[in-house]
Design a protein around this motif. Structure first.
Motif, PDB file in Angstrom:
ATOM      1  N   UNK A   1       0.700  -1.255  -0.023  1.00  0.00           N
ATOM      2  CA  UNK A   1      -0.047   0.004   0.032  1.00  0.00           C
ATOM      3  C   UNK A   1       0.899   1.373   0.038  1.00  0.00           C
ATOM      4  N   UNK A   2       0.299   2.407  -0.210  1.00  0.00           N
ATOM      5  CA  UNK A   2       1.177   3.736  -0.150  1.00  0.00           C
ATOM      6  C   UNK A   2       1.603   3.965   1.093  1.00  0.00           C
TER       7      UNK A   2
ATOM      8  N   UNK B   1      -5.488  -9.565  -7.815  1.00  0.00           N
ATOM      9  CA  UNK B   1      -5.386  -8.273  -7.565  1.00  0.00           C
ATOM     10  C   UNK B   1      -5.207  -7.200  -8.577  1.00  0.00           C
ATOM     11  N   UNK B   2      -4.637  -8.116  -9.534  1.00  0.00           N
ATOM     12  CA  UNK B   2      -4.401  -7.142 -10.818  1.00  0.00           C
ATOM     13  C   UNK B   2      -5.780  -6.820 -11.357  1.00  0.00           C
TER      14      UNK B   2
ATOM     15  N   UNK C   1      -4.182  -1.761  -6.409  1.00  0.00           N
ATOM     16  CA  UNK C   1      -2.696  -2.525  -6.544  1.00  0.00           C
ATOM     17  C   UNK C   1      -2.409  -2.600  -8.057  1.00  0.00           C
ATOM     18  N   UNK C   2      -3.194  -2.393  -9.014  1.00  0.00           N
ATOM     19  CA  UNK C   2      -2.989  -2.461 -10.140  1.00  0.00           C
ATOM     20  C   UNK C   2      -2.072  -0.949 -10.628  1.00  0.00           C
TER      21      UNK C   2
ATOM     22  N   UNK D   1       0.575   0.285 -17.884  1.00  0.00           N
ATOM     23  CA  UNK D   1      -0.309   1.138 -17.149  1.00  0.00           C
ATOM     24  C   UNK D   1      -1.662   0.994 -17.828  1.00  0.00           C
ATOM     25  N   UNK D   2      -2.793   1.345 -17.019  1.00  0.00           N
ATOM     26  CA  UNK D   2      -4.166   1.170 -17.758  1.00  0.00           C
ATOM     27  C   UNK D   2      -4.258   2.273 -18.768  1.00  0.00           C
TER      28      UNK D   2
END
Length: 634
Positions: free
Chosen positions: A422-423, A610-611, A617-618, A629-630
């Motif tokens: 996580x961040x 999770x992806x 998470x992605x 990247x999306x």
């Protein structure tokens, strides 16, 4: 750092507070007291023998026996007093040693929150400078006060017997001089405590500058840091000057009292000799008794001042000693129920009690946890379980701040690898601190093998955990000393094996000292990656069933990261791992990944799951080039 000024927050300190420190030395102190009585009696006998010598000269009678007795008394008193002084100094050093052991042992067992709220330099000052002042409490304080009082009583009694009128005249002068001295001496305790506090602040400033010397030098901030230390030193200087100013009032007052008393006695006594009321021998004996009365009074007043200074330092020590040790609050406030009751360890009061408690706790823990682990294998109970855990840090006043964790729930099954991602600031490292019981959960429950951690003693709990911090400290000393921190009986072969497992065998091979090679203060002679791997090797050597790793690869290059991952894979077999990671590449093969954001669990699953299911998470994976990247919606 907690406030120290409000009087209501300070422990009351008096002579009774000294007893725990003096108790271990009571035999030596009793002998010193007996020798003090002998020297006092011998000293008081000298004026009587002197009078007999003078009167014998006046009456032309044999004085040989009196002279021999006088010389013998002088020599005997000197010999006994020399031995008494040595014994007293040795006892005082023993008192300092006892107090330092007690204070250091207490400091190392304080709750972690206390270290977070206090400055290290100030704590060091209490162990060093404050305990040193206790020496004066015994040598120049307590015993000089008591022996001086005995001398004063004896001299006053003899003076009354020689000439009550002359004693009355002397007493009036002494009362006037001493009353002011005692008044000012009582103010020394508060001033001494303030002076020691300023010294603690100065020590903290120096400690801060030295530990960050490279950063300060690189930032060209030497002058600013020097000014900060100088300011703290000036504050200590001014506090010392205030004490000196007070003592400058006390000392001249005592000198004036002594001189005035002698002049008064000589004037009035000379008149009484001329009138035939007393003899010359009586006057000389009386003057000697005045000396033995006034000088001990002066010494006693100075000793009283030293005693107040020592009690001021003792108060600073007691401020730390009254802080409950880690686990003391919950051990006394709540009693565990059921089978967990046998696992709770009380604070030992001595080394033997500590060993016995450890043995009992270890035995109970082994059976209880064996049963719990067996149950876990059959019923699928987790090794670690967070159940709606909430947590907020407590400030110096005991108030709980904003929640860092909110309703955190997840399970880490036995023998699996769970990653926390996580961040920054999401609460990942805080979760590990809660498992170690560095802090206690504010709400909810945290269980190890089905047992709430609050129902386990810290020793029992940590015997099952291996913990590697994000900035794992390396202790000054040798490689061997660092590796044996948790396993003091580890063999040479075992130590070399774990070093090789984390790709550190070159540290042993590159110097003829081998495991005796020095690592420097804080591991400064090692690289950042070497320090991290040494800390991991130290944990792996203990081989606990649960490993807590906080960013284990944060300071490693790609080659060493791969080697360390292989080592962790090896030692992880049959163990439960809870890993905090920013580099997702190190945990993509974890059995489960828990994603946290703002202190909450927002997703749980494998890397692949999770992806697909967790946008956060992605996003993290995309930033680390683990996935493309999306696409931009536009």
């Amino acid at each position: 750092m907690p406030p120290e000024d409000p009087a209501t927050a300070l422990p009351k300190v008096g002579l009774r507070t000294l007893w725990p420190y003096l108790r271990a030395h009571r035999s030596s102190l009793l002998l010193v007291a007996a020798l003090s009585l002998v020297t006092t009696a011998g000293t008081l006998l000298q004026p009587v023998l002197t009078r007999n010598v003078l009167d014998g000269l006046g009456a032309r009678t044999p004085i040989g026996p009196w002279v021999v007795a006088l010389v013998g008394t002088l020599v005997g008193v000197a010999a006994v007093d020399g031995f008494r002084h040595f014994l007293l100094q040795r006892t005082a050093e023993g008192l300092v040693l006892t107090s330092r052991r007690r204070l250091a042992g207490h400091l190392l067992r304080l709750p972690i929150a206390e270290y977070d709220q206090r400055r290290t330099g100030d704590l060091l000052s209490r162990v060093g400078a404050d305990t040193t002042l206790l020496r004066a409490v015994v040598t120049s304080g307590l015993f000089d006060t008591v022996s001086g009082a005995i001398m004063v009583v004896g001299a006053a009694t003899a003076m009354v017997l020689l000439d009550p009128l002359l004693f009355g005249v002397t007493l009036i002068g002494l009362v006037i001089g001493l009353s002011g001295g005692i008044f000012f001496a009582r103010k020394v305790r508060g001033m001494s405590r303030d002076a020691q506090a300023r010294i603690g602040e100065m020590t903290a400033a120096v400690e801060r500058s030295i530990t960050a010397a490279r950063t300060i030098r690189a930032s060209r901030a030497e002058d600013r840091e020097t000014a900060t230390v100088a300011h703290s030193a000036e504050q200590a200087y001014h506090a010392g000057v205030r004490i000196a100013r007070l003592q400058a009032i006390v000392q001249p007052a005592m000198v004036t009292t002594i001189q005035g008393s002698f002049l008064l006695v000589l004037g009035v006594g000379g008149a009484r000799v001329a009138s035939g009321a007393i003899t010359v021998g009586d006057l000389v004996a009386f003057v000697l008794f005045v000396f033995f009365l006034v000088m001990p009074l002066g010494q006693a007043l100075n000793a009283y001042t030293q005693l107040q200074a020592g009690l001021g330092a003792l108060q600073r020590m007691e401020e730390v000693l009254v802080i409950p040790l880690e686990g003391a609050r919950d051990d006394t406030a709540t009693a565990p129920t059921g089978g967990a009751r046998a696992l709770v360890g009380a604070q030992p009061s001595s080394a033997s009690a500590r060993s016995a408690a450890s043995a009992r706790s270890a035995g109970a823990a082994a059976s209880a946890h064996a049963a719990a682990s067996a149950g876990a294998a059959v019923a699928g109970a987790p090794a670690i379980e967070f159940d709606r855990v909430g947590f907020g840090y407590t400030d110096a006043e005991g108030r709980v701040g904003e929640p860092v964790l909110r309703e955190v729930s997840f399970r880490a099954p036995v023998g699996t690898r769970t990653a926390l991602v996580g961040p920054s600031g999401a609460g990942k490292s805080t979760l590990l601190s809660l498992v170690e019981r560095f802090y206690e959960v504010t709400s909810g429950s945290l269980r190890i093998d089905g047992v709430d951690v609050r129902e386990l003693s810290h020793e029992t709990l940590r015997s099952r955990l291996g913990y590697v911090e994000q900035e794992s400290p390396v202790l000054a000393g040798t490689l061997r000393e660092n590796l044996r921190l948790a396993t003091p009986d580890a063999t040479e072969e075992q130590m070399r094996t774990v070093l090789a497992a984390v790709n550190l065998d070159e540290l042993v091979d590159r110097t003829p000292l081998g495991l005796e090679a020095q690592v420097g203060e804080g591991g400064v002679l090692l690289s950042g990656g070497e320090r991290q791997r040494l800390a991991i090797a130290r944990t792996l050597l203990a081989a606990p069933p649960i490993l807590l790793l906080d960013e284990p690869t944060s300071n490693l290059d790609a080659r060493n990261e791969a080697a360390l991952r292989s080592a962790i894979d090896t030692v992880a077999r049959g163990r439960t791992l809870l890993i905090v990671a920013h580099r997702l590449s190190t945990v993509v093969d974890a059995d489960q990944i828990v994603v946290l954001e703002h202190g909450r669990v927002v997703a749980t699953g494998s890397h692949t799951e999770l992806l697909d299911t967790s946008p956060l998470y992605r996003e993290l994976a995309a930033h680390q080039f683990l996935v493309d990247p999306a696409p931009d919606p536009a």
